[in-house]
Design a protein around this motif. Structure first.
Motif, PDB file in Angstrom:
ATOM      1  N   GLN A 156       2.585   6.151   2.445  1.00 12.91           N
ATOM      2  CA  GLN A 156       2.430   6.796   3.745  1.00 12.91           C
ATOM      3  C   GLN A 156       2.509   5.786   4.883  1.00 12.91           C
ATOM      4  OE1 GLN A 156      -1.330   8.771   3.159  1.00 12.91           O
ATOM      5  NE2 GLN A 156      -0.363  10.650   2.425  1.00 12.91           N
ATOM      6  N   CYS A 157       2.172   4.549   4.581  1.00 16.23           N
ATOM      7  CA  CYS A 157       2.235   3.474   5.593  1.00 16.23           C
ATOM      8  C   CYS A 157       3.571   2.741   5.540  1.00 16.23           C
ATOM      9  CB  CYS A 157       1.085   2.488   5.376  1.00 16.23           C
ATOM     10  SG  CYS A 157      -0.534   3.180   5.688  1.00 16.23           S
ATOM     11  N   ASP A 158       4.570   3.372   4.949  1.00 12.74           N
ATOM     12  CA  ASP A 158       5.905   2.784   4.828  1.00 12.74           C
ATOM     13  C   ASP A 158       5.886   1.408   4.183  1.00 12.74           C
ATOM     14  OD1 ASP A 158       7.216   4.985   5.933  1.00 12.74           O
ATOM     15  OD2 ASP A 158       6.806   4.271   7.968  1.00 12.74           O
ATOM     16  N   ARG A 159       5.027   1.260   3.159  1.00 17.18           N
ATOM     17  CA  ARG A 159       4.914   0.030   2.379  1.00 17.18           C
ATOM     18  C   ARG A 159       4.481  -1.181   3.221  1.00 17.18           C
ATOM     19  NH1 ARG A 159       7.372  -0.206  -2.642  1.00 17.18           N
ATOM     20  NH2 ARG A 159       7.811   1.851  -3.413  1.00 17.18           N
ATOM     21  N   ASN A 160       3.705  -0.905   4.248  1.00 15.90           N
ATOM     22  CA  ASN A 160       3.154  -1.964   5.092  1.00 15.90           C
ATOM     23  C   ASN A 160       1.774  -2.322   4.546  1.00 15.90           C
ATOM     24  OD1 ASN A 160       1.560  -3.208   7.167  1.00 15.90           O
ATOM     25  ND2 ASN A 160       3.122  -2.584   8.655  1.00 15.90           N
ATOM     26  N   VAL A 161       1.670  -3.534   3.975  1.00 14.54           N
ATOM     27  CA  VAL A 161       0.431  -3.944   3.313  1.00 14.54           C
ATOM     28  C   VAL A 161      -0.724  -4.027   4.302  1.00 14.54           C
ATOM     29  CG1 VAL A 161      -0.682  -5.794   1.994  1.00 14.54           C
ATOM     30  CG2 VAL A 161       1.666  -5.138   1.468  1.00 14.54           C
ATOM     31  N   SER A 162      -0.505  -4.605   5.453  1.00 14.78           N
ATOM     32  CA  SER A 162      -1.584  -4.774   6.432  1.00 14.78           C
ATOM     33  C   SER A 162      -2.142  -3.430   6.897  1.00 14.78           C
ATOM     34  CB  SER A 162      -1.104  -5.591   7.635  1.00 14.78           C
ATOM     35  OG  SER A 162      -0.753  -6.888   7.220  1.00 14.78           O
ATOM     36  N   GLU A 163      -1.234  -2.495   7.202  1.00 18.01           N
ATOM     37  CA  GLU A 163      -1.670  -1.172   7.651  1.00 18.01           C
ATOM     38  C   GLU A 163      -2.385  -0.425   6.531  1.00 18.01           C
ATOM     39  OE1 GLU A 163      -2.318   2.230   9.997  1.00 18.01           O
ATOM     40  OE2 GLU A 163      -1.953   0.137  10.493  1.00 18.01           O
ATOM     41  N   THR A 164      -1.872  -0.535   5.315  1.00 20.46           N
ATOM     42  CA  THR A 164      -2.518   0.113   4.170  1.00 20.46           C
ATOM     43  C   THR A 164      -3.925  -0.436   3.968  1.00 20.46           C
ATOM     44  OG1 THR A 164      -0.359   0.419   3.116  1.00 20.46           O
ATOM     45  CG2 THR A 164      -2.303   0.630   1.704  1.00 20.46           C
ATOM     46  N   ALA A 165      -4.059  -1.757   4.016  1.00 18.90           N
ATOM     47  CA  ALA A 165      -5.373  -2.389   3.840  1.00 18.90           C
ATOM     48  C   ALA A 165      -6.347  -1.917   4.914  1.00 18.90           C
ATOM     49  CB  ALA A 165      -5.229  -3.905   3.864  1.00 18.90           C
ATOM     50  N   ARG A 166      -5.865  -1.811   6.150  1.00 12.34           N
ATOM     51  CA  ARG A 166      -6.727  -1.345   7.244  1.00 12.34           C
ATOM     52  C   ARG A 166      -7.198   0.080   6.984  1.00 12.34           C
ATOM     53  NH1 ARG A 166      -6.694   1.729  11.312  1.00 12.34           N
ATOM     54  NH2 ARG A 166      -4.513   2.322  11.302  1.00 12.34           N
ATOM     55  N   ARG A 167      -6.272   0.968   6.590  1.00  9.42           N
ATOM     56  CA  ARG A 167      -6.640   2.368   6.347  1.00  9.42           C
ATOM     57  C   ARG A 167      -7.579   2.530   5.158  1.00  9.42           C
ATOM     58  NH1 ARG A 167      -1.391   6.166   7.563  1.00  9.42           N
ATOM     59  NH2 ARG A 167      -0.999   5.363   9.643  1.00  9.42           N
ATOM     60  N   LEU A 168      -7.456   1.657   4.172  1.00  9.78           N
ATOM     61  CA  LEU A 168      -8.320   1.736   2.997  1.00  9.78           C
ATOM     62  C   LEU A 168      -9.594   0.908   3.143  1.00  9.78           C
ATOM     63  CD1 LEU A 168      -5.613   1.493   0.184  1.00  9.78           C
ATOM     64  CD2 LEU A 168      -6.921   3.522   0.865  1.00  9.78           C
ATOM     65  N   SER A 169      -9.735   0.252   4.291  1.00 11.31           N
ATOM     66  CA  SER A 169     -10.902  -0.615   4.547  1.00 11.31           C
ATOM     67  C   SER A 169     -11.071  -1.645   3.429  1.00 11.31           C
ATOM     68  CB  SER A 169     -12.183   0.216   4.687  1.00 11.31           C
ATOM     69  OG  SER A 169     -12.051   1.129   5.742  1.00 11.31           O
TER      70      SER A 169
END
Length: 185
Positions: A156-169
């Motif tokens: 859902q974050c278009d394979r953006n690790v930083s954004e994914t990490a932020r959303r998953l805390s």
């Protein structure tokens, strides 16, 4: 279903197979031809898209991850040219997130590799309203469910690790380690 059972494929038995595993591609192509399909094969996203545009088939089986890109690009190209095509996406990764993405852009179904020709045919020919297969006898483990959730958010974050990490805390490096590992059983 035996290997040489002829199927009712309608007026157009054309089938496009897209996979970069040449041995698997040839074996599946032979099995599908024995069942009555008229098969075109492609070993890359570029070749698959070219065939999808020039000769849009009634059926397609497309690997999700190819050496030159994402099989979903072929699904989109085929769906644009032939909205009624029955498309099955194959994935060796079996992530729910990628399956959801495939179905959202027009795939009829998805299968985890390794899939045999019988499973592929069943997925291609299953119609809406057909009885769904029985649920699995051994459902996913809690670790697997967690991994699937992470994969879904990652997609859902278009394979953006930083954004994914932020959303998953979660810490970015922790997420990178999780993504680098194989999925749990």
């Amino acid at each position: 279903m035996s290997d040489d059972t002829q199927l009712d494929l309608g007026d157009d038995p054309s089938l496009l197979l897209v996979d970069d595993d040449e041995v698997f591609l040839k074996r599946l192509a032979r099995a599908m031809e024995r069942r009555g399909f008229v098969v075109d094969t492609a070993g890359s996203v570029a070749a698959g898209k070219a065939l999808a545009v020039s000769r849009p088939p009634a059926y397609a089986v497309i690997d999700l991850r190819l050496e030159d890109g994402n099989g979903l690009d072929v699904v989109e190209a085929l769906r644009a040219k032939r909205p009624d095509a029955r498309i099955v996406v194959l994935t060796g990764y079996g992530a729910i997130a990628t399956a959801v993405a495939a179905v959202k852009i027009g795939a009829t179904d998805y299968l985890s590799k390794p899939a045999d020709a019988g499973e592929v045919v069943n997925a291609l020919l299953q119609r809406e309203g057909d009885v769904l297969p029985e649920p699995p006898e051994n459902p996913m483990s809690a670790d697997r469910v967690r991994w699937e959730h992470i994969q879904r958010v990652y997609e859902q974050c278009d394979r953006n690790v930083s954004e994914t990490a932020r959303r998953l805390s979660m810490h970015r490096r922790t997420l990178q380690r999780i993504l680098a590992k194989r999925s749990p059983r």
